[in-house]
Scaffold this motif. Structure first.
Motif, PDB file in Angstrom:
ATOM      1  N   ASP A 109       1.768   7.371   0.452  1.00  0.00           N
ATOM      2  CA  ASP A 109       1.740   8.760   0.890  1.00  0.00           C
ATOM      3  C   ASP A 109       0.380   9.065   1.515  1.00  0.00           C
ATOM      4  OD1 ASP A 109      -0.070   9.123  -1.193  1.00  0.00           O
ATOM      5  OD2 ASP A 109       1.369  10.099  -2.514  1.00  0.00           O
ATOM      6  N   LYS A 110       0.180  10.299   1.950  1.00  0.00           N
ATOM      7  CA  LYS A 110      -1.050  10.646   2.660  1.00  0.00           C
ATOM      8  C   LYS A 110      -2.281  10.627   1.759  1.00  0.00           C
ATOM      9  CE  LYS A 110       0.180  15.568   2.376  1.00  0.00           C
ATOM     10  NZ  LYS A 110       0.480  16.782   3.199  1.00  0.00           N
ATOM     11  N   LEU A 148       4.600   9.932   5.315  1.00  0.00           N
ATOM     12  CA  LEU A 148       4.418   8.584   4.769  1.00  0.00           C
ATOM     13  C   LEU A 148       3.910   7.645   5.854  1.00  0.00           C
ATOM     14  CD1 LEU A 148       7.602   8.171   2.529  1.00  0.00           C
ATOM     15  CD2 LEU A 148       5.422   9.294   2.035  1.00  0.00           C
ATOM     16  N   LEU A 163       4.190   4.103  -2.851  1.00  0.00           N
ATOM     17  CA  LEU A 163       5.458   4.683  -3.271  1.00  0.00           C
ATOM     18  C   LEU A 163       6.617   3.680  -3.272  1.00  0.00           C
ATOM     19  CD1 LEU A 163       5.343   8.117  -1.389  1.00  0.00           C
ATOM     20  CD2 LEU A 163       4.525   7.566  -3.695  1.00  0.00           C
ATOM     21  N   ALA A 199       6.955  14.200   4.533  1.00  0.00           N
ATOM     22  CA  ALA A 199       5.935  13.820   3.555  1.00  0.00           C
ATOM     23  C   ALA A 199       4.783  13.040   4.186  1.00  0.00           C
ATOM     24  CB  ALA A 199       6.568  12.990   2.439  1.00  0.00           C
ATOM     25  N   ALA A 219      10.974   7.127   0.343  1.00  0.00           N
ATOM     26  CA  ALA A 219      10.000   6.078   0.654  1.00  0.00           C
ATOM     27  C   ALA A 219      10.663   4.741   0.972  1.00  0.00           C
ATOM     28  CB  ALA A 219       9.018   5.922  -0.511  1.00  0.00           C
TER      29      ALA A 219
END
Length: 272
Positions: free
Chosen positions: A212-213, A160, A218, A158, A246
């Motif tokens: 997140d990107k 992160l 999160l 993901a 996360a």
């Protein structure tokens, strides 16, 4: 052993907090400012003129007006805090010295503070196992569960990333959003902000977070450093964060940052 009751309004804050600070079994939850933000009403048993041992007594009254001990919200454990040797005799002497006006009650304390004969009180030992961080990172996580490592893989997929500290309001707002607005949660929302500001005022800790990107937060953890220990006072993870690991990623970064340092925390706090 000279043990006496000191009412909350007569508390010598300097002597009391010094005992908590230097106690062999000290923790963040015993300080007067922490109890004032959670218990509100509490007295303290004191050993000696120099307050070498103290035992906070958080109290409430029932509908009959009878006083009883009650574990404060947001306080997972208390103790018979002492700079003297922690012996079963000293611990029992404190519990025996609780005045008769405290008719009953329940407390959770660190394991060494549990009396052999609790008498009219229900006393539980705080659960948890110690995780020492003095070892290299790879050793620390060596026996963590497969779910932990799976969470790290999901977090990597993901993309992160860790981010810096936030104001207590930002943390509390996210916590309330995730947990929902109830009467109890509204109380916690305000209490945690009071405590976090006290910690920041003393430069004892702060927030660690993951986004997140796209920049969405999160997961967040508010850490306190005290008594050679890390206390994650509050933590929150969004539903989207749970899907991508996360919180696991956040704790993994914390462990990497603190590996090979003379610190410890409760293993269960990192959700392993």
């Amino acid at each position: 052993m000279n043990i006496r009751l000191v009412k909350q309004e007569d508390l010598d804050k300097q002597l009391y907090n010094s005992c908590i600070h230097y106690a062999t079994n000290g923790n963040i939850y015993g300080y007067d400012w922490f109890l004032n933000a959670t218990a509100k009403e509490w007295d303290v048993l004191v050993e000696g003129d120099k307050w070498v041992s103290v035992m906070p007594l958080p109290r409430r009254k029932n509908w009959l007006g009878r006083t009883y001990l009650e574990q404060p919200r947001l306080v997972p454990e208390l103790a018979v805090y002492t700079v003297k040797p922690i012996s079963p005799k000293r611990i029992q002497s404190f519990w025996d010295a609780v005045p008769e006006e405290y008719r009953s009650g329940e407390l959770t304390v660190e394991p060494a503070s549990v009396p052999q004969k609790p008498g009219r009180f229900d006393v539980e030992a705080a659960p948890g196992t110690v995780l020492f961080l003095k070892d290299p990172y790879e050793t620390i996580i060596g026996d963590f569960s497969p779910a932990y490592h799976e969470g790290l893989l999901r977090a990597e997929d993901a993309e992160l990333r860790p981010i810096g500290s936030f104001k207590p309001e930002t943390f509390a707002d996210l916590w309330l959003e995730v947990n929902g607005k109830t009467a109890d949660n509204e109380w916690t929302y305000h209490a945690m902000q009071r405590i976090m500001y006290q910690v920041l005022h003393r430069s004892w800790g702060g927030t660690q977070a993951v986004q997140d990107k796209k920049g969405n937060i999160l997961a967040m953890v508010f850490l306190v450093y005290s008594h050679s220990r890390i206390f994650p006072l509050y933590q929150v993870e969004t539903p989207a964060g749970k899907k991508v690991g996360a919180m696991t990623y956040l704790w993994d970064n914390i462990l990497k940052m603190h590996a090979e340092r003379n610190l410890k925390l409760k293993r269960e706090d990192i959700l392993v």
